[in-house]
Scaffold this active site. Sequence first.
Site, mmCIF file in Angstrom:
data_model
loop_
_atom_site.group_PDB
_atom_site.id
_atom_site.type_symbol
_atom_site.label_atom_id
_atom_site.label_comp_id
_atom_site.label_asym_id
_atom_site.label_seq_id
_atom_site.Cartn_x
_atom_site.Cartn_y
_atom_site.Cartn_z
ATOM 1 N N ASN A 1 -4.238 32.178 -48.814
ATOM 2 C CA ASN A 1 -3.549 30.899 -48.631
ATOM 3 C C ASN A 1 -2.121 31.200 -48.181
ATOM 4 O O ASN A 1 -1.280 31.590 -48.993
ATOM 5 C CB ASN A 1 -3.562 30.138 -49.970
ATOM 6 C CG ASN A 1 -2.742 28.863 -49.917
ATOM 7 O OD1 ASN A 1 -2.401 28.376 -48.843
ATOM 8 N ND2 ASN A 1 -2.425 28.326 -51.091
ATOM 9 N N LYS B 1 0.176 29.237 -47.203
ATOM 10 C CA LYS B 1 1.179 28.200 -47.508
ATOM 11 C C LYS B 1 2.039 27.957 -46.262
ATOM 12 O O LYS B 1 1.520 28.049 -45.151
ATOM 13 C CB LYS B 1 2.009 28.595 -48.734
ATOM 14 C CG LYS B 1 1.099 29.011 -49.904
ATOM 15 C CD LYS B 1 1.810 29.159 -51.204
ATOM 16 C CE LYS B 1 0.807 29.595 -52.271
ATOM 17 N NZ LYS B 1 1.374 29.645 -53.606
ATOM 18 N N HIS C 1 -4.504 21.931 -54.471
ATOM 19 C CA HIS C 1 -3.615 23.035 -54.850
ATOM 20 C C HIS C 1 -2.487 22.486 -55.726
ATOM 21 O O HIS C 1 -2.006 21.373 -55.501
ATOM 22 C CB HIS C 1 -3.040 23.713 -53.600
ATOM 23 C CG HIS C 1 -2.342 24.992 -53.936
ATOM 24 N ND1 HIS C 1 -1.056 25.018 -54.425
ATOM 25 C CD2 HIS C 1 -2.756 26.273 -53.905
ATOM 26 C CE1 HIS C 1 -0.715 26.278 -54.665
ATOM 27 N NE2 HIS C 1 -1.732 27.062 -54.353
ATOM 28 N N GLU D 1 0.541 22.985 -55.811
ATOM 29 C CA GLU D 1 1.748 22.561 -55.079
ATOM 30 C C GLU D 1 1.555 21.175 -54.471
ATOM 31 O O GLU D 1 2.488 20.371 -54.412
ATOM 32 C CB GLU D 1 2.097 23.610 -54.002
ATOM 33 C CG GLU D 1 2.684 24.867 -54.638
ATOM 34 C CD GLU D 1 2.387 26.157 -53.892
ATOM 35 O OE1 GLU D 1 2.045 26.120 -52.695
ATOM 36 O OE2 GLU D 1 2.495 27.229 -54.529
ATOM 37 N N GLU E 1 -6.447 28.285 -60.815
ATOM 38 C CA GLU E 1 -5.118 28.849 -60.598
ATOM 39 C C GLU E 1 -4.154 28.322 -61.655
ATOM 40 O O GLU E 1 -3.600 27.223 -61.498
ATOM 41 C CB GLU E 1 -4.587 28.448 -59.221
ATOM 42 C CG GLU E 1 -5.456 28.879 -58.063
ATOM 43 C CD GLU E 1 -4.640 28.944 -56.768
ATOM 44 O OE1 GLU E 1 -4.563 30.034 -56.204
ATOM 45 O OE2 GLU E 1 -4.077 27.927 -56.370
ATOM 46 N N GLY F 1 2.840 32.588 -57.844
ATOM 47 C CA GLY F 1 4.096 33.020 -57.236
ATOM 48 C C GLY F 1 5.104 33.544 -58.250
ATOM 49 O O GLY F 1 6.277 33.734 -57.925
ATOM 50 N N SER G 1 -0.786 35.202 -58.510
ATOM 51 C CA SER G 1 -0.224 36.552 -58.521
ATOM 52 C C SER G 1 -1.275 37.665 -58.499
ATOM 53 O O SER G 1 -1.102 38.696 -59.149
ATOM 54 C CB SER G 1 0.731 36.730 -59.709
ATOM 55 O OG SER G 1 1.821 35.833 -59.594
HETATM 56 P P1 PGA Z 1 0.230 33.641 -55.341
HETATM 57 O O1 PGA Z 1 -0.344 32.213 -54.882
HETATM 58 O O2 PGA Z 1 -0.880 34.652 -55.087
HETATM 59 O O3 PGA Z 1 1.431 33.870 -54.464
HETATM 60 O O4 PGA Z 1 0.564 33.535 -56.785
HETATM 61 C C1 PGA Z 1 -1.654 31.818 -55.136
HETATM 62 C C2 PGA Z 1 -1.866 30.412 -54.660
HETATM 63 O O5 PGA Z 1 -0.982 29.580 -54.879
HETATM 64 O O6 PGA Z 1 -2.911 30.083 -54.070
#
Ligand code: PGA
Length: 249
Positions: A9, A11, A94, A96, A166, A172, A212
Site C-alpha cells: 500500500n 499511500k 483503511h 487512515e 491492521e 507507521g 510495521s
Molecule cells: P506500515 O503501513 O507498514 O507503514 O505500518 C501499513 C498500512 O497502513 O497498510
Amino acid sequence: MRKKIVAGNWKMNNDLDETELFLAELKKQVFPEKVVIMIAPPFTSLNHAFKSLRDHNVELAAQNMHQNNEGAFTGEISAKMLKSVGAKTVILGHSERRALFNEDSPILAAKVNTALENEMTVIFCIGEELEDRKKGSHFDLIKKQLSEGLFHVSDGAWENIIIAYEPVWAIGTGETASPEQAQEMHKFIRKIIAENYSKAIADNVSILYGGSVKPDNAAEIFGQNDVDGGLIGGASLKVDSFMKIVNSF
Ligand code: PGA
C-alpha cells in the site's frame, strides 16, 4: 480460495517517475509462485503500472474508490474507472480513510457493495486503536467493524474478499503486533466469520496482517497459522524490502 498474499500500500507516495523507477526494478525480480503479489499505487500511477506489469505476475489494487457508480462527486473515482485502468482490487476501510476522511461503517458497507457489484476484489481493513486494546475492547471493536461493514454480503461474495487486520497503533509507528497478538486476532476473525457464515468460508478467506511489517519481522508473523500474508506500507516503497517480505513465507 485461501492464498498467500503480500500487498504493498503505497499511500500518497511515488509520482509517475518514481513509480517507473520502482517498476523497472521490480520487473527484474524473480517472484515466488505460491505468493500473490499486489501493489496499490496512487490513482495517477495505476494505468502506467498496469501497462508496465502486463507480462508480470503482479496484481494492481487501488487504495480507495467512491460508493457511487458515477455522478456529481468532484474529485472522486468510481469502480468502473478503476477497472478501466487495470485495477481489479480495491482497499477499503483503511484506518487512515476511517480516521482522516470520516469513512464510517455505512459508507464502507456501501463501498463494499459497489466494488462487489462491479466484480472487484475487496481488501477490507479493520483494526483497533491503542485505547481499545488497553481497555480490552479490541475484540468487540473488530467484531463491530466486521458486522457493520462486511457481514451483510452474501456467502458467494467471500470469494472476492480479503481481510486486512491492521491495529492502528502499529501502522507507521515501527511498533508491530507480536506474532502471538496477530495470530490471536486472526483466529478470532476466522471464528466470527465461521459463526456468521460457515467454517468453509472462514477457512477459505485470506487474512492479512498490516502494521510495521518489515523484512526482519515478516517471517515470524507470516508463520502464524491464521496469518496469510501482509498489507505493507512503508516497507513496500523500496523493491528490496518489499521483495524480502514477499520471500518471507
Ligand atoms: P506500515 O503501513 O507498514 O507503514 O505500518 C501499513 C498500512 O497502513 O497498510
